[in-house]
Motif scaffolding. Structure first.
Motif, PDB file in Angstrom:
ATOM      1  N   UNK A 285      -4.698  22.897 -19.063  1.00  0.00           N
ATOM      2  CA  UNK A 285      -3.498  23.037 -18.255  1.00  0.00           C
ATOM      3  C   UNK A 285      -2.298  22.262 -18.755  1.00  0.00           C
ATOM      4  N   UNK A 286      -2.445  21.489 -19.828  1.00  0.00           N
ATOM      5  CA  UNK A 286      -1.326  20.709 -20.376  1.00  0.00           C
ATOM      6  C   UNK A 286      -1.034  21.190 -21.791  1.00  0.00           C
ATOM      7  N   UNK A 287       0.229  21.476 -22.051  1.00  0.00           N
ATOM      8  CA  UNK A 287       0.646  21.898 -23.393  1.00  0.00           C
ATOM      9  C   UNK A 287       1.874  21.093 -23.807  1.00  0.00           C
ATOM     10  N   UNK A 288       1.799  20.501 -24.988  1.00  0.00           N
ATOM     11  CA  UNK A 288       2.915  19.720 -25.536  1.00  0.00           C
ATOM     12  C   UNK A 288       3.349  20.370 -26.841  1.00  0.00           C
ATOM     13  N   UNK A 289       4.624  20.720 -26.921  1.00  0.00           N
ATOM     14  CA  UNK A 289       5.156  21.342 -28.136  1.00  0.00           C
ATOM     15  C   UNK A 289       6.420  20.603 -28.545  1.00  0.00           C
ATOM     16  N   UNK A 290       6.538  20.354 -29.829  1.00  0.00           N
ATOM     17  CA  UNK A 290       7.619  19.545 -30.371  1.00  0.00           C
ATOM     18  C   UNK A 290       8.595  20.405 -31.165  1.00  0.00           C
ATOM     19  N   UNK A 291       9.891  20.186 -30.937  1.00  0.00           N
ATOM     20  CA  UNK A 291      10.921  20.781 -31.789  1.00  0.00           C
ATOM     21  C   UNK A 291      11.235  19.757 -32.874  1.00  0.00           C
ATOM     22  N   UNK A 292      10.856  20.018 -34.129  1.00  0.00           N
ATOM     23  CA  UNK A 292      11.014  19.011 -35.179  1.00  0.00           C
ATOM     24  C   UNK A 292      12.468  18.755 -35.530  1.00  0.00           C
ATOM     25  N   UNK A 293      12.715  17.561 -36.039  1.00  0.00           N
ATOM     26  CA  UNK A 293      14.070  17.189 -36.441  1.00  0.00           C
ATOM     27  C   UNK A 293      14.590  18.100 -37.539  1.00  0.00           C
ATOM     28  N   UNK A 294      13.689  18.608 -38.370  1.00  0.00           N
ATOM     29  CA  UNK A 294      14.092  19.470 -39.484  1.00  0.00           C
ATOM     30  C   UNK A 294      14.532  20.854 -39.037  1.00  0.00           C
ATOM     31  N   UNK A 295      14.281  21.205 -37.778  1.00  0.00           N
ATOM     32  CA  UNK A 295      14.683  22.526 -37.281  1.00  0.00           C
ATOM     33  C   UNK A 295      16.205  22.653 -37.305  1.00  0.00           C
ATOM     34  N   UNK A 296      16.702  23.712 -37.937  1.00  0.00           N
ATOM     35  CA  UNK A 296      18.149  23.886 -38.089  1.00  0.00           C
ATOM     36  C   UNK A 296      18.799  24.601 -36.925  1.00  0.00           C
ATOM     37  N   UNK A 297      17.999  25.264 -36.088  1.00  0.00           N
ATOM     38  CA  UNK A 297      18.543  25.968 -34.930  1.00  0.00           C
ATOM     39  C   UNK A 297      18.644  24.988 -33.760  1.00  0.00           C
TER      40      UNK A 297
END
Length: 318
Positions: free
Chosen positions: A231-243
């Motif tokens: 029931x727990x989901x952790x997703x990261x937007x990386x610093x390298x993401x350009x959008x």
């Protein structure tokens, strides 16, 4: 440091531009959802019948202010006699009348069950936070997009303590400990069957040196552990993401709710944003849908859950 709804239970009085929820903090107990549903049903019937709120209040024999609060879903006493009078005036069908009375009964039953476990922590909360807790407790799914701090439901005690001292350095140790106890009590929600929590975080959240390097390292390891729980989901937007999706919208929380127990009505979702001078609860469908779309866009640029765990593991070792 900016205070965050998912960081500290220290809220100012709620303010809203999304609807009339800035009227007070009394819509805070287990009756929150059926009150919202009753208000929507009454508004729909009233507008269909061509009544103003002032005219409707005369039918129900209450003040226009009280009637307005009912339609806004706030805690105002409403009787079956008044609802039947309104149903007559609005030329409601038998089914519509039964729905109004069923919702009123559900409100009474929910109110009788109490205002929630957080009443015991009233001394540890700033006015308005009880409303947030009521929505959180009623939800079956919460999505939290955070660009600066770890969501409160996933914080370690040391991380929360560091944030609390940073924002409120003059508070007594006793007050701080009460705040930390409240924060830990909230986290029991993650163990409730059927509850889902989605945390969407920028990589920067994991790299801000909150408290000390050991505090943030423990916090990141805690995130890894919790991300493996059902029931727990952790997703990261990386610093390298350009959008730069999500950065312009700032942090926000989306609450989704299960159908009401008695009436089976599906309550629409609510979005929340914290501001420096007030908190914003958004209920209008067209506005909430914008936050839902933004959350979907953030998911598209975020790492998968497994890749996010790999990144968190690397950061915890640094």
């Amino acid at each position: 440091m900016q205070r965050s709804v998912c960081g500290l239970p220290e809220f100012k009085h709620p303010v809203s531009k999304g609807n009339d929820m800035a009227k007070g903090s009394t819509r805070t107990n287990a009756s929150t959802l059926p009150r919202r549903a009753l208000g929507r049903q009454l508004r729909k019937l009233r507008e269909r019948a061509g009544y103003t709120q002032s005219a409707a209040s005369r039918v129900a024999e209450i003040s226009p202010q009280s009637y307005g609060r009912i339609e806004d879903g706030w805690q105002t006493k409403v009787t079956d006699l008044g609802l039947n009078a309104l149903a007559n005036a609005y030329e409601a069908t038998d089914e519509e009348r039964r729905l109004l009375l069923d919702l009123a009964r559900e409100i009474r039953e929910a109110t009788a069950s109490g205002r929630g476990w957080w009443r015991a922590y009233a001394d540890a909360m700033v006015s308005g936070f009880d409303h947030y807790l009521a929505l959180e407790e009623a939800a079956n799914q919460v999505t939290s997009w955070q660009s600066t701090v770890v969501p409160g439901l996933l914080q370690t005690r040391d991380y929360r303590q560091a944030l609390t001292w940073a924002t409120s350095p003059d508070r007594s140790s006793e007050d701080v400990n009460r705040t930390l106890d409240l924060a830990q009590r909230r986290q029991n929600l993650l163990d409730r069957p059927g509850f889902k929590f989605e945390a969407l975080l920028t990589e920067a959240v994991l790299r801000y040196n909150v408290g000390s390097s050991s505090v943030i390292a423990d916090q990141v390891r805690h995130l890894i552990e919790k991300s493996e729980a059902p029931g727990v989901e952790v997703r990261i937007v990386p610093t390298a993401e350009t959008n730069p999706v999500g950065l312009m919208s700032r942090s926000f929380v989306l609450f989704s709710f299960p159908p009401l127990h008695a009436s089976k009505l599906q309550e629409p979702p609510v979005a929340f944003m914290e501001g420096f001078t007030g908190d914003l609860y958004i209920e209008r469908d067209v506005e909430v849908s914008k936050y839902a779309r933004e959350a979907d866009r953030i998911r598209h640029v975020a790492l998968s859950p497994s890749a996010s765990r790999d990144l968190m593991l690397r950061i915890s070792k640094e």
